[in-house]
Motif scaffolding. Sequence first.
Motif, PDB file in Angstrom:
ATOM      1  N   GLY A  31       9.527 -32.839   5.603  1.00  0.00           N
ATOM      2  CA  GLY A  31       8.971 -34.174   5.353  1.00  0.00           C
ATOM      3  C   GLY A  31       9.189 -35.060   6.554  1.00  0.00           C
ATOM      4  N   ILE A  32       8.300 -36.042   6.731  1.00  0.00           N
ATOM      5  CA  ILE A  32       8.392 -36.941   7.880  1.00  0.00           C
ATOM      6  C   ILE A  32       8.192 -38.389   7.420  1.00  0.00           C
ATOM      7  CG2 ILE A  32       7.372 -37.559  10.123  1.00  0.00           C
ATOM      8  CD1 ILE A  32       6.294 -34.715  10.351  1.00  0.00           C
ATOM      9  N   ASN A  33       9.090 -39.260   7.863  1.00  0.00           N
ATOM     10  CA  ASN A  33       8.831 -40.698   7.770  1.00  0.00           C
ATOM     11  C   ASN A  33       8.294 -41.147   9.116  1.00  0.00           C
ATOM     12  OD1 ASN A  33      11.577 -41.723   5.616  1.00  0.00           O
ATOM     13  ND2 ASN A  33       9.407 -41.689   5.176  1.00  0.00           N
ATOM     14  N   VAL A  34       7.378 -42.097   9.057  1.00  0.00           N
ATOM     15  CA  VAL A  34       6.745 -42.576  10.287  1.00  0.00           C
ATOM     16  C   VAL A  34       7.010 -44.063  10.424  1.00  0.00           C
ATOM     17  CG1 VAL A  34       4.559 -42.748  11.542  1.00  0.00           C
ATOM     18  CG2 VAL A  34       4.895 -40.917   9.871  1.00  0.00           C
ATOM     19  N   ASN A  82       3.603 -44.075   6.104  1.00  0.00           N
ATOM     20  CA  ASN A  82       5.018 -44.020   6.514  1.00  0.00           C
ATOM     21  C   ASN A  82       5.746 -42.793   5.955  1.00  0.00           C
ATOM     22  OD1 ASN A  82       5.413 -44.778   3.831  1.00  0.00           O
ATOM     23  ND2 ASN A  82       7.249 -45.940   4.346  1.00  0.00           N
ATOM     24  N   THR A  83       5.060 -42.011   5.104  1.00  0.00           N
ATOM     25  CA  THR A  83       5.701 -40.830   4.520  1.00  0.00           C
ATOM     26  C   THR A  83       4.699 -39.675   4.481  1.00  0.00           C
ATOM     27  OG1 THR A  83       7.050 -42.266   3.116  1.00  0.00           O
ATOM     28  CG2 THR A  83       6.923 -39.954   2.464  1.00  0.00           C
ATOM     29  N   ILE A  84       5.105 -38.526   5.027  1.00  0.00           N
ATOM     30  CA  ILE A  84       4.211 -37.356   5.034  1.00  0.00           C
ATOM     31  C   ILE A  84       4.904 -36.193   4.339  1.00  0.00           C
ATOM     32  CG2 ILE A  84       2.780 -35.853   6.480  1.00  0.00           C
ATOM     33  CD1 ILE A  84       3.008 -37.813   8.751  1.00  0.00           C
ATOM     34  N   LEU A  85       4.140 -35.460   3.560  1.00  0.00           N
ATOM     35  CA  LEU A  85       4.680 -34.271   2.900  1.00  0.00           C
ATOM     36  C   LEU A  85       3.592 -33.205   2.821  1.00  0.00           C
ATOM     37  CD1 LEU A  85       3.491 -34.374  -0.305  1.00  0.00           C
ATOM     38  CD2 LEU A  85       5.099 -36.273  -0.337  1.00  0.00           C
ATOM     39  N   HIS A 121       1.351 -40.856   2.710  1.00  0.00           N
ATOM     40  CA  HIS A 121       1.595 -41.897   1.707  1.00  0.00           C
ATOM     41  C   HIS A 121       2.075 -43.168   2.383  1.00  0.00           C
ATOM     42  CE1 HIS A 121       1.466 -39.214  -1.910  1.00  0.00           C
ATOM     43  NE2 HIS A 121       1.622 -38.314  -0.944  1.00  0.00           N
ATOM     44  N   ASN A 122       1.977 -44.271   1.651  1.00  0.00           N
ATOM     45  CA  ASN A 122       2.495 -45.542   2.158  1.00  0.00           C
ATOM     46  C   ASN A 122       3.459 -46.091   1.115  1.00  0.00           C
ATOM     47  OD1 ASN A 122       2.925 -48.298   2.528  1.00  0.00           O
ATOM     48  ND2 ASN A 122       0.983 -48.584   3.565  1.00  0.00           N
ATOM     49  N   THR A 123       4.750 -46.010   1.395  1.00  0.00           N
ATOM     50  CA  THR A 123       5.731 -46.513   0.416  1.00  0.00           C
ATOM     51  C   THR A 123       6.229 -47.913   0.801  1.00  0.00           C
ATOM     52  OG1 THR A 123       7.745 -45.570   1.436  1.00  0.00           O
ATOM     53  CG2 THR A 123       6.481 -44.127  -0.029  1.00  0.00           C
ATOM     54  N   ASP A 124       5.734 -48.445   1.942  1.00  0.00           N
ATOM     55  CA  ASP A 124       6.109 -49.820   2.325  1.00  0.00           C
ATOM     56  C   ASP A 124       5.588 -50.824   1.290  1.00  0.00           C
ATOM     57  OD1 ASP A 124       7.362 -49.114   4.752  1.00  0.00           O
ATOM     58  OD2 ASP A 124       5.447 -49.108   5.811  1.00  0.00           O
ATOM     59  N   ILE A 125       4.423 -50.507   0.714  1.00  0.00           N
ATOM     60  CA  ILE A 125       3.806 -51.440  -0.239  1.00  0.00           C
ATOM     61  C   ILE A 125       4.705 -51.607  -1.469  1.00  0.00           C
ATOM     62  CG2 ILE A 125       1.819 -51.785  -1.769  1.00  0.00           C
ATOM     63  CD1 ILE A 125       0.189 -50.122   0.338  1.00  0.00           C
ATOM     64  N   VAL A 126       5.076 -50.487  -2.084  1.00  0.00           N
ATOM     65  CA  VAL A 126       5.971 -50.566  -3.258  1.00  0.00           C
ATOM     66  C   VAL A 126       7.300 -51.195  -2.848  1.00  0.00           C
ATOM     67  CG1 VAL A 126       6.985 -49.307  -5.174  1.00  0.00           C
ATOM     68  CG2 VAL A 126       4.995 -48.405  -4.041  1.00  0.00           C
ATOM     69  N   GLY A 127       7.746 -50.870  -1.635  1.00  0.00           N
ATOM     70  CA  GLY A 127       9.001 -51.446  -1.147  1.00  0.00           C
ATOM     71  C   GLY A 127       8.945 -52.963  -1.155  1.00  0.00           C
ATOM     72  N   PHE A 128       7.840 -53.503  -0.650  1.00  0.00           N
ATOM     73  CA  PHE A 128       7.701 -54.967  -0.611  1.00  0.00           C
ATOM     74  C   PHE A 128       7.591 -55.535  -2.034  1.00  0.00           C
ATOM     75  CE2 PHE A 128       5.204 -58.889  -0.400  1.00  0.00           C
ATOM     76  CZ  PHE A 128       5.954 -59.617   0.509  1.00  0.00           C
ATOM     77  N   ALA A 180      12.416 -46.371   1.156  1.00  0.00           N
ATOM     78  CA  ALA A 180      13.118 -45.093   1.298  1.00  0.00           C
ATOM     79  C   ALA A 180      13.271 -44.413  -0.066  1.00  0.00           C
ATOM     80  CB  ALA A 180      14.500 -45.335   1.924  1.00  0.00           C
ATOM     81  N   PHE A 181      13.552 -45.218  -1.083  1.00  0.00           N
ATOM     82  CA  PHE A 181      13.663 -44.719  -2.461  1.00  0.00           C
ATOM     83  C   PHE A 181      12.382 -43.983  -2.879  1.00  0.00           C
ATOM     84  CE2 PHE A 181      12.681 -45.480  -6.945  1.00  0.00           C
ATOM     85  CZ  PHE A 181      13.871 -45.235  -7.622  1.00  0.00           C
ATOM     86  N   GLU A 182      11.242 -44.601  -2.593  1.00  0.00           N
ATOM     87  CA  GLU A 182       9.953 -43.999  -2.986  1.00  0.00           C
ATOM     88  C   GLU A 182       9.678 -42.715  -2.193  1.00  0.00           C
ATOM     89  OE1 GLU A 182       7.957 -45.026  -5.509  1.00  0.00           O
ATOM     90  OE2 GLU A 182       9.373 -46.657  -5.918  1.00  0.00           O
ATOM     91  N   ALA A 183      10.059 -42.715  -0.911  1.00  0.00           N
ATOM     92  CA  ALA A 183       9.860 -41.504  -0.098  1.00  0.00           C
ATOM     93  C   ALA A 183      10.752 -40.383  -0.627  1.00  0.00           C
ATOM     94  CB  ALA A 183      10.188 -41.797   1.370  1.00  0.00           C
ATOM     95  N   PHE A 184      11.994 -40.726  -0.958  1.00  0.00           N
ATOM     96  CA  PHE A 184      12.943 -39.740  -1.489  1.00  0.00           C
ATOM     97  C   PHE A 184      12.391 -39.120  -2.777  1.00  0.00           C
ATOM     98  CE2 PHE A 184      16.839 -38.113  -3.377  1.00  0.00           C
ATOM     99  CZ  PHE A 184      17.626 -37.748  -2.291  1.00  0.00           C
ATOM    100  N   LYS A 185      11.836 -39.986  -3.631  1.00  0.00           N
ATOM    101  CA  LYS A 185      11.264 -39.532  -4.902  1.00  0.00           C
ATOM    102  C   LYS A 185      10.081 -38.589  -4.658  1.00  0.00           C
ATOM    103  CE  LYS A 185       9.329 -42.429  -7.948  1.00  0.00           C
ATOM    104  NZ  LYS A 185       9.179 -43.651  -8.766  1.00  0.00           N
ATOM    105  N   LEU A 186       9.238 -38.922  -3.697  1.00  0.00           N
ATOM    106  CA  LEU A 186       8.078 -38.073  -3.389  1.00  0.00           C
ATOM    107  C   LEU A 186       8.523 -36.698  -2.892  1.00  0.00           C
ATOM    108  CD1 LEU A 186       5.692 -40.530  -1.495  1.00  0.00           C
ATOM    109  CD2 LEU A 186       5.102 -39.256  -3.561  1.00  0.00           C
ATOM    110  N   TRP A 187       9.532 -36.658  -2.024  1.00  0.00           N
ATOM    111  CA  TRP A 187       9.963 -35.397  -1.426  1.00  0.00           C
ATOM    112  C   TRP A 187      10.796 -34.541  -2.360  1.00  0.00           C
ATOM    113  CZ3 TRP A 187      12.019 -38.338   3.453  1.00  0.00           C
ATOM    114  CH2 TRP A 187      10.964 -38.531   4.348  1.00  0.00           C
ATOM    115  N   HIS A 188      11.709 -35.184  -3.096  1.00  0.00           N
ATOM    116  CA  HIS A 188      12.716 -34.417  -3.837  1.00  0.00           C
ATOM    117  C   HIS A 188      12.540 -34.477  -5.362  1.00  0.00           C
ATOM    118  CE1 HIS A 188      14.674 -34.248   0.054  1.00  0.00           C
ATOM    119  NE2 HIS A 188      14.708 -35.557   0.095  1.00  0.00           N
TER     120      HIS A 188
END
Length: 264
Positions: free
Chosen positions: A57-60, A86-89, A98-105, A239-247
């Motif tokens: 996985g990659i964060n950008v 910001n998140t690739i899988l 994916h873009n998890t910055d939106i949910v983050g905000f 980061a929480f949303e990216a973690f959820k997507l990956w794991h």
Amino acid sequence: MKKYFVIGNPIDHSLSPKLHNHWLKENNIDAIYDKKKIDENDIENIITKLKNKQISGINVTVPFKKIVIPYLDKLSLEAEQTQSVNTILLNNDNLEGHNTDIVGFIKSIKNLNFDIKDKKIFILGAGGVVPSIIFALNKLNVSKIIISNRTKKKAEDLKSQFNNLEILDWGDINDFDVIINATSLGLNKESINLDFSKFTNNKLFYDVIYNPAETNFLKEGKKLGNRTENGKLMFIYQAFEAFKLWHGVEPQINSNTLEIIKND
Ligand code: ATR
């Protein structure tokens, strides 16, 4: 052991490895998360490694959130509409952006108990994270979005993507309920050269910067009697949303988590 990376340039400041490695350990996941400073011509190579399952996985981050798009097979609706990833899988052999910055905000605002609906928003800056903030604000049904950027052309480019924007010249200020600093001014103790003295109470001063925790912009907003918030929770929730997507696991957010991303 699975490998994850955040790619960007510069990348030294990134606290993503600290946070993700903490959560990986807490959840007994056999993986490691590292940061990698890259140039634009390294992108293809690192994405190929994801396709070949050498990495998982990659964060950008800045300045590659848009540039990675042509290398991907599929985009989430949010990534498509903001042209920001910001998140690739890898999902069924498809590279997904994916873009998890939106949910983050959005989550960082909900956490404030501040009713942002029908409010007038003034955004300073037009850099990499701003399309995500505008998308989020539209979802939150704000009444108006005004944007001002030193390089006006970048604000105008955003208007072709989000037609409800109003553009102001850099240095001008408009009435607002919420002002968001999305420039890099404040990262190195700079102030923003605007006169905020008319805005004395019940406004929200929000800074995307979280390190330092209180920029001069936030200090001034607070001194004038307004609410202030930095970008710490936005960072944690993306980061929480990216973690959820990956794991497929929701990591814990508690006082420990907040402590971990203190960069001292
Ligand atoms: P990028 O522009 O590569 O996406 P960013 O960190 O996401 O990088 O964005 C930096 C933001 O801070 C931009 O809005 C930038 O304005 P310009 O588009 O004019 O470059 C803004 N910024 C940086 N330094 C600034 C300064 N000294 N005065 C005003 N705005 C500044």
